[in-house]
Motif scaffolding. Structure first.
Motif, PDB file in Angstrom:
ATOM      1  N   ASP A  88       0.846  -1.187   0.000  1.00  0.00           N
ATOM      2  CA  ASP A  88       0.000   0.000   0.000  1.00  0.00           C
ATOM      3  C   ASP A  88       0.888   1.246   0.000  1.00  0.00           C
ATOM      4  OD1 ASP A  88       0.673   0.777   2.713  1.00  0.00           O
ATOM      5  OD2 ASP A  88      -0.743  -0.714   3.434  1.00  0.00           O
ATOM      6  N   THR A  89       0.298   2.385  -0.286  1.00  0.00           N
ATOM      7  CA  THR A  89       1.062   3.620  -0.511  1.00  0.00           C
ATOM      8  C   THR A  89       1.875   4.019   0.713  1.00  0.00           C
ATOM      9  OG1 THR A  89      -0.639   4.398  -2.051  1.00  0.00           O
ATOM     10  CG2 THR A  89       0.885   6.042  -1.185  1.00  0.00           C
ATOM     11  N   GLU A  90       1.270   3.954   1.894  1.00  0.00           N
ATOM     12  CA  GLU A  90       1.971   4.377   3.105  1.00  0.00           C
ATOM     13  C   GLU A  90       3.176   3.492   3.391  1.00  0.00           C
ATOM     14  OE1 GLU A  90       1.120   5.041   7.908  1.00  0.00           O
ATOM     15  OE2 GLU A  90      -0.534   4.572   6.544  1.00  0.00           O
ATOM     16  N   LEU A  91       3.009   2.199   3.244  1.00  0.00           N
ATOM     17  CA  LEU A  91       4.098   1.260   3.493  1.00  0.00           C
ATOM     18  C   LEU A  91       5.226   1.464   2.492  1.00  0.00           C
ATOM     19  CD1 LEU A  91       4.977  -1.095   5.272  1.00  0.00           C
ATOM     20  CD2 LEU A  91       3.698  -2.637   3.785  1.00  0.00           C
ATOM     21  N   ARG A  92       4.891   1.607   1.214  1.00  0.00           N
ATOM     22  CA  ARG A  92       5.904   1.813   0.181  1.00  0.00           C
ATOM     23  C   ARG A  92       6.671   3.113   0.413  1.00  0.00           C
ATOM     24  NH1 ARG A  92       7.019  -0.254  -4.712  1.00  0.00           N
ATOM     25  NH2 ARG A  92       5.182  -1.608  -4.595  1.00  0.00           N
ATOM     26  N   THR A  93       5.945   4.183   0.770  1.00  0.00           N
ATOM     27  CA  THR A  93       6.586   5.477   1.017  1.00  0.00           C
ATOM     28  C   THR A  93       7.592   5.386   2.156  1.00  0.00           C
ATOM     29  OG1 THR A  93       4.642   6.686   0.223  1.00  0.00           O
ATOM     30  CG2 THR A  93       6.180   7.895   1.626  1.00  0.00           C
ATOM     31  N   SER A  94       7.211   4.706   3.236  1.00  0.00           N
ATOM     32  CA  SER A  94       8.110   4.566   4.384  1.00  0.00           C
ATOM     33  C   SER A  94       9.373   3.806   4.003  1.00  0.00           C
ATOM     34  CB  SER A  94       7.393   3.847   5.531  1.00  0.00           C
ATOM     35  OG  SER A  94       6.302   4.609   6.002  1.00  0.00           O
ATOM     36  N   GLU A  97      11.699   5.911   1.905  1.00  0.00           N
ATOM     37  CA  GLU A  97      12.404   6.884   2.752  1.00  0.00           C
ATOM     38  C   GLU A  97      13.583   6.247   3.476  1.00  0.00           C
ATOM     39  OE1 GLU A  97       9.462   8.522   5.320  1.00  0.00           O
ATOM     40  OE2 GLU A  97       8.648   9.895   3.796  1.00  0.00           O
ATOM     41  N   ILE A 239      10.808   3.301  13.127  1.00  0.00           N
ATOM     42  CA  ILE A 239       9.781   3.072  12.108  1.00  0.00           C
ATOM     43  C   ILE A 239       8.992   1.838  12.506  1.00  0.00           C
ATOM     44  CG2 ILE A 239       9.345   2.636   9.663  1.00  0.00           C
ATOM     45  CD1 ILE A 239      12.066   3.929   9.083  1.00  0.00           C
ATOM     46  N   LEU A 241       5.719  -0.343  11.341  1.00  0.00           N
ATOM     47  CA  LEU A 241       4.822  -0.507  10.206  1.00  0.00           C
ATOM     48  C   LEU A 241       3.969  -1.757  10.363  1.00  0.00           C
ATOM     49  CD1 LEU A 241       7.426   0.213   7.375  1.00  0.00           C
ATOM     50  CD2 LEU A 241       5.723   1.810   8.262  1.00  0.00           C
ATOM     51  N   THR A 242       2.697  -1.635   9.994  1.00  0.00           N
ATOM     52  CA  THR A 242       1.799  -2.784   9.957  1.00  0.00           C
ATOM     53  C   THR A 242       1.731  -3.311   8.530  1.00  0.00           C
ATOM     54  OG1 THR A 242       0.462  -1.898  11.775  1.00  0.00           O
ATOM     55  CG2 THR A 242      -0.547  -3.586  10.399  1.00  0.00           C
TER      56      THR A 242
END
Length: 323
Positions: A88-94, A97, A239, A241-242
């Motif tokens: 998902d977008t949030e996981l990929r963005t993290s 980074e 960090i 992450l789920t």
């Protein structure tokens, strides 16, 4: 020649008598030299650093397969990349980074900052936590070391803590990704009345060792049971992450990619297939697709892919109902 910021840190540590900064700087220099394949220089730096202390005995490393010698780490060659994962977008963005901070750590250090390097992944099994650790190593172009609990956890008092120290002494002088799968095995809640004092001491030792790791060692931990982790564990990770099960859109994307990978149309649209298949993990999606392709190969040259897909779908639906 070492980078200018490391030389400045070395001078600063000498002037201020800061042993912690001195040690971390020399370890960073050794890791950089080792990454350049200057192993002899890296070994001399670490030997000089440990000259006044008892030299830790070399850690035994197993490469590729279990050689049966009881090594504490298992090194695997990372093959997955960020692009190969459906995230998902949030996981990929993290994750992007994380890679950017590691690649540009010289810039961060010039402003007195360090890249984040401690990552905690939680979520149900089979949804890509191990694959994420592998992809991080691929993006950073560094080795992936997986901790072997059967070799680390001892039956005698103090044995586990000693092995953990050996493990961390080894990785801290290397640019790498250090992966703890099923982290709740070691990072259990110390307030649990059912746990022994030895386990509580191991958790304390583990947290201190993680805190002391230099930022060129990226620690990735994974757990299927986040509720079992010690509360202090959560604070150690910059960090958190789920990693969730696949959504309907992600299932559709998976089947689309599968068609491209085998160069064949499934005969049923990815969207329709995603809706009909009740699967709760990416690992099951992979098994389902392998099941289809295996049957296709075995029935060549008369294979009819649509018929195979319909039949496999019926079997998996029956299996889900039976469970």
């Amino acid at each position: 020649m070492p980078r200018a910021d490391l030389i400045v840190n070395l001078v600063k540590a000498g002037n201020e008598g800061d042993l912690k900064l001195f040690r971390s700087t020399v370890e960073a220099m050794a890791a950089e030299e080792r990454a350049k394949r200057h192993h002899q220089l890296a070994d001399k730096l670490i030997a000089g650093l440990n000259a006044t202390t008892t030299r830790p005995r070399p850690i035994e490393l197993m490469r590729g397969v279990d050689s049966g010698h009881g090594g504490l780490l298992f090194e695997i060659e990372p093959r997955r990349s960020y692009d190969s994962l459906i995230l998902d977008t949030e996981l990929r963005t993290s994750l992007i980074e994380v890679a950017e901070e590691q690649h540009r750590r010289d810039l961060l250090r010039s402003y007195g900052l360090e890249p984040r390097h401690r990552i905690l992944l939680s979520g149900p099994p089979g949804n890509g936590k191990t694959s994420i650790a592998e992809a991080i190593a691929t993006e950073l172009m560094v080795p992936l070391f997986v901790v072997r609990y059967e070799a680390v956890i001892g039956s005698f008092l103090g044995e586990t803590s000693g092995r953990l120290k050996r493990l961390f002494d080894y990785v801290r002088t290397r640019e790498c990704v250090l992966f703890f799968d099923e982290f709740d095995t070691l990072g259990k809640e110390r307030g649990d009345t059912h746990e022994t004092g030895e386990i509580k001491r191991v958790v304390s030792s583990l947290l201190l060792q993680i805190d002391a790791l230099p930022s060129h060692v990226v620690v990735v931990t994974a757990t299927n049971h986040a509720e079992l982790l010690d509360r202090a564990v959560w604070r150690r990770f910059q960090i958190r992450l789920t990693v969730p099960p696949p959504s309907l859109m992600q299932k559709e994307e998976w089947f689309s990619q599968f068609q491209v990978r085998i160069g064949l149309a499934l005969g049923i649209t990815p969207k329709a297939l995603a809706k009909k298949l009740d699967i709760a993990s990416f690992s099951e999606l992979e098994q389902f697709c392998e099941d289809i392709y295996r049957r296709y190969v075995l029935t060549l040259p008369n294979a009819e892919l649509k018929v195979i897909v319909v039949e496999r779908l019926r079997q998996w639906q029956h299996r889900a109902t039976a469970n």
